[in-house]
Design a protein around this motif. Structure first.
Motif, PDB file in Angstrom:
ATOM      1  N   TYR A   1      -0.698   3.013   9.105  1.00  0.00           N
ATOM      2  CA  TYR A   1      -0.611   4.157   8.195  1.00  0.00           C
ATOM      3  C   TYR A   1       0.135   5.323   8.841  1.00  0.00           C
ATOM      4  O   TYR A   1       0.677   5.199   9.944  1.00  0.00           O
TER       5      TYR A   1
ATOM      6  N   VAL B   1      -9.555   4.006   5.661  1.00  0.00           N
ATOM      7  CA  VAL B   1      -9.416   3.127   6.828  1.00  0.00           C
ATOM      8  C   VAL B   1     -10.560   3.410   7.793  1.00  0.00           C
ATOM      9  O   VAL B   1     -10.911   4.569   8.023  1.00  0.00           O
TER      10      VAL B   1
ATOM     11  N   ASN C   1      -8.463  -1.645   6.821  1.00  0.00           N
ATOM     12  CA  ASN C   1      -8.435  -1.019   5.511  1.00  0.00           C
ATOM     13  C   ASN C   1      -9.729  -1.333   4.766  1.00  0.00           C
ATOM     14  O   ASN C   1     -10.116  -2.498   4.654  1.00  0.00           O
TER      15      ASN C   1
ATOM     16  N   GLU D   1      -5.053  -2.383  10.053  1.00  0.00           N
ATOM     17  CA  GLU D   1      -4.463  -1.044  10.015  1.00  0.00           C
ATOM     18  C   GLU D   1      -4.186  -0.472  11.402  1.00  0.00           C
ATOM     19  O   GLU D   1      -3.571   0.590  11.519  1.00  0.00           O
TER      20      GLU D   1
ATOM     21  N   HIS E   1       0.857  -1.188   0.000  1.00  0.00           N
ATOM     22  CA  HIS E   1       0.000   0.000   0.000  1.00  0.00           C
ATOM     23  C   HIS E   1       0.889   1.232   0.000  1.00  0.00           C
ATOM     24  O   HIS E   1       1.676   1.422   0.926  1.00  0.00           O
TER      25      HIS E   1
ATOM     26  N   HIS F   1      -5.858   6.143   0.969  1.00  0.00           N
ATOM     27  CA  HIS F   1      -6.349   4.834   1.398  1.00  0.00           C
ATOM     28  C   HIS F   1      -7.408   4.993   2.499  1.00  0.00           C
ATOM     29  O   HIS F   1      -7.117   5.575   3.554  1.00  0.00           O
TER      30      HIS F   1
END
Length: 370
Positions: free
Chosen positions: A340, A282, A319, A326, A275, A280
């Protein structure tokens, strides 16, 4: 400006021909792609990208030039650049240099004028693999010979190449909170986020002992992002276990998230293509809210192992694209982590609360001890 030719050869034999960007030379690494439309200099200097050939999916790279304030470390960390349009003229009054001058000054080899869409589709289908870029060697047999000697990212320890060689401090020694950072390849904006929250920070080399870290008398402990395979970092796992034993608030980001998971017996795995980008989605499973996040990782935490160890680890974030893990909390410990990058300002502030959550945890811990 006339650019010399260049070639990109992937481990599976796929070849792309384009033009040289940056320094004339040859470079190797694992190929990956980032979907961000801005922030190319921050990405170039992110230590988590150490040893990787970066494909930028945004069509123009270099159009707003470069400046020293847009860096996340002291130098470029990517191993090579692959882009569509390498735009040397720039139109930003704050810029200090063109992309070409910047890359040449940093000694980075790149290739432009290639079909980045085709490259990304290839990686998404075939998975991450090693590659070689050259603007000086065009014999495919010689390029393949050099490429075959490049180690795979799976099993590679890289944090020791990007960590600080010596511990150093940042901020006001009389600040309200003291935070110890285990530097596996930390980004500067992570440190700035601590400073803005009235923290005095000491950054420790990756292979520091728990004893050295605790001699700083920290109120909170942090494990940073960084490059490479967490499965090859037993030294960091041991340190993280020692940190957990201190019963102090502990926060991890990206590689720090993976190391924390391994510290409580949850394994990690190599992702198909990882990723990397600033868009993205989440979901925070605790609040029910969703966040737009910035990500850069090629390894993940095993969801199957967590499902079998819910007495040790609680999943806090997932995610929304592929349901990967995540975020986690360690059961019975003041410790949490996310995969992240909240410091990268995606959303733009969707994930900034995580730093506040860490400070709140420190406050709670101090109140209990008082």
């Amino acid at each position: 400006m006339s650019q010399p030719r260049a070639i990109l050869l992937l481990a599976d034999g796929t070849t792309f021909h384009g033009k040289a960007a940056g320094k004339i030379g040859t470079t190797t690494g694992e190929i990956c792609f980032n979907t961000g439309m801005t922030g190319y200099q921050e990405v170039f200097t992110d230590p988590s990208y150490y040893g990787q050939l970066l494909v930028t999916t945004n069509a123009h790279i270099g159009n707003y030039g470069t400046t020293s304030v847009d860096t996340e470390s002291g130098s470029i960390k990517i191993a090579g650049l692959i882009c569509k349009n390498f735009t040397v003229p720039y139109s930003r009054h704050l810029a200090e240099a063109s992309i070409q001058d910047y890359l040449e000054g940093e000694g980075l080899v790149g290739i432009s004028d290639v079909d980045t869409r085709a490259i990304v589709r290839h990686i998404r289908t075939r998975g991450a693999m090693n590659g070689i870029i050259s603007s000086e060697i065009f014999d495919l047999a010689e390029l393949k010979r050099r490429l075959d000697a490049v180690p795979n990212m799976d099993g590679l320890e890289l944090s020791s190449f990007v960590t600080t060689p010596e511990a150093y401090t940042l901020g006001n020694p009389d600040a309200t909170y003291r935070v110890a950072v285990l530097d596996l390849g930390t980004k500067q904006n992570i440190l700035r986020n601590f400073l803005k929250r009235d923290c005095y920070v000491k950054v420790f080399p990756a292979k520091s002992s728990v004893e050295d870290i605790m001699a700083f008398l920290p109120d909170g402990l942090f494990i940073s992002n960084g490059p490479g395979d967490p499965g090859a970092m037993d030294y960091a796992v041991t340190t993280a276990q020692g940190m957990l034993d201190q019963e102090k608030p502990l926060f991890g980001i990206c590689l720090g998230h993976q190391i924390l998971a391994r510290a409580v017996g949850i394994p990690t795995y190599k992702m198909h293509h990882g990723h990397r980008g600033i868009n993205h989605p989440v979901k925070n499973l605790i609040t029910g809210k969703s966040e737009i996040t910035s990500q850069n990782h090629g390894f993940g935490v095993s969801p199957e192992a967590i499902a079998q160890n819910l007495d040790r680890v609680e999943i806090t974030h997932r995610n929304l694209n592929d349901d990967t893990i995540e975020g986690i909390r360690v059961v019975g410990k003041p410790a949490f982590s996310v995969q992240y990058h909240p410091e990268a300002s995606p959303g733009p502030h969707d994930a900034a609360y995580l730093f506040d959550q860490f400070i709140d945890l420190i406050k709670e811990h101090q109140a209990v001890r008082a």
